[in-house]
Enzyme design. Structure first.
Site, short mmCIF file in Angstrom:
data_model
loop_
_atom_site.label_atom_id
_atom_site.label_comp_id
_atom_site.label_asym_id
_atom_site.label_seq_id
_atom_site.Cartn_x
_atom_site.Cartn_y
_atom_site.Cartn_z
N ASN A 164 17.84 58.73 16.62
CA ASN A 164 16.91 57.65 16.94
C ASN A 164 16.67 57.69 18.45
O ASN A 164 17.32 56.98 19.21
CB ASN A 164 17.51 56.31 16.50
CG ASN A 164 16.67 55.12 16.91
OD1 ASN A 164 15.49 55.25 17.18
ND2 ASN A 164 17.30 53.96 16.97
N HIS A 175 12.29 53.69 11.78
CA HIS A 175 12.48 52.25 11.91
C HIS A 175 11.19 51.47 11.66
O HIS A 175 11.24 50.23 11.52
CB HIS A 175 13.06 51.91 13.28
CG HIS A 175 14.50 52.30 13.42
ND1 HIS A 175 15.53 51.54 12.92
CD2 HIS A 175 15.09 53.40 13.97
CE1 HIS A 175 16.70 52.12 13.17
NE2 HIS A 175 16.45 53.25 13.81
N THR A 258 19.38 57.69 10.18
CA THR A 258 19.35 57.69 11.64
C THR A 258 20.18 56.53 12.17
O THR A 258 20.51 55.59 11.44
CB THR A 258 17.90 57.60 12.17
OG1 THR A 258 17.88 57.88 13.57
CG2 THR A 258 17.29 56.23 11.93
N CYS A 259 20.53 56.59 13.46
CA CYS A 259 21.34 55.54 14.05
C CYS A 259 20.50 54.29 14.32
O CYS A 259 19.27 54.33 14.32
CB CYS A 259 22.05 56.01 15.31
SG CYS A 259 20.99 56.86 16.47
N ILE A 260 21.19 53.19 14.59
CA ILE A 260 20.51 51.90 14.66
C ILE A 260 20.88 51.12 15.92
O ILE A 260 20.50 49.97 16.08
CB ILE A 260 20.82 51.09 13.39
CG1 ILE A 260 19.76 50.03 13.15
CG2 ILE A 260 22.23 50.50 13.44
CD1 ILE A 260 19.84 49.40 11.79
#
Length: 292
Positions: A164, A175, A258-260
């Site tokens: 991300n 996102h 994906t990362c957040i």
């Protein structure tokens, strides 16, 4: 009185020195921050340019009309041409394999700028989390799947990872599926392999924990796969669903992860396979010298 004025004079003089020192230190901090930001942005630009150059070299324009069925190894498959009308694969996997044998696919996501090669991490240690397809260490990393999955997207659930990034590259634009309007109006994920065009329809997007989905779930039976699907629809955090797509234990799904911003969680977008078509690479047609 004279002593008081002297003390006041020296106090003000020292205060000016303190202010000067603070100003200089602040200026240095700002300059260092600007230099660091510049280096970061330059590294981002280099990473974008690397992937853009690869896409430019690997993609081709297809021509209408009759054509030979050309496999990605360059051979003409006459038998396939007689049996089916294959779809066009717009990337040259022979070229891509020359760049890196770990490139197993190419992914595109509707409504986003996600348009990247997919790499297969046979090291099992997330090598491509910090390396691009050239093997260069970079914060961008790659779009990749781990060795826990098969390398041909035939598993019940294939998990594809990507960063991300702050510049909205790689998987950052996943996102957008948080927004109900975007989720409702976009949803096609296309993955090309050397001889297949796999089309998925997004049916779920939500925040989940950071556990490895493949290693922490058992998909070996129909019952267990059904339980996993039920667990998807039970998600509540940043969750959107399309219940009109009835996902079953016999389907194949892809999970884009994906990362957040919180290391305890991931954001995932999941699609169910709705089309699996045989495809071939169509090389650029030579220019007609008599056209002019």
């Amino acid at each position: 009185m004279i002593i008081y004025r002297s003390i006041l004079y020296y106090a003000m003089k020292n205060q000016k020195k303190v202010y000067l020192i603070i100003s200089i230190v602040s200026l240095v901090v700002v300059l260092v921050a600007l230099i660091a930001l510049g280096i970061l942005l330059y590294s981002y630009k280099q990473a974008r340019d690397t992937y853009n150059e690869l896409a430019l070299q690997a993609k081709t324009s297809t021509s209408a009309g009759d054509r030979d069925v050309v496999l990605n190894d360059g051979e003409v498959d006459a038998e396939a041409a007689e049996i089916i009308d294959p779809v066009d694969i717009p990337v040259d996997f022979e070229f891509l394999k020359g760049e890196n044998q770990d490139i197993i696919g190419w992914i595109q996501v509707d409504g986003t700028q996600i348009d990247y090669p997919v790499l297969y991490d046979t090291t099992y240690n997330r090598y491509y989390l910090r390396h691009n397809f050239k093997g260069t260490n970079t914060a961008y990393g790659s779009i990749f799947i781990l060795g826990e999955n098969a390398d041909d997207f035939t598993d019940f659930n294939t998990v594809v990872y990507g960063h991300n990034m702050l510049d909205r590259s790689m998987f950052a634009q996943l996102h957008q599926f948080r927004k109900q309007e975007f989720f409702d109006s976009h949803g096609q994920i296309i993955i090309y392999t050397p001889d297949r065009k796999l089309t998925y329809q997004v049916f779920a997007a939500y925040r989940t924990d950071n556990l490895n989905i493949i290693l922490n779930n058992d998909f070996s039976t129909e019952e267990l796969r059904t339980q996993y699907i039920e667990g998807i629809y039970a998600q509540e955090s940043l969750a959107n669903f399309k219940p009109e797509y009835e996902v079953t234990a016999s389907d194949r799904i892809v999970t884009l992860s994906t990362c957040i911003g919180n290391p305890a969680y991931r954001y995932v977008v999941q699609g169910v396979l709705v089309s699996d078509e045989y495809g071939v690479y169509t090389p650029p047609q030579p220019a007609d010298e008599d056209a002019n």
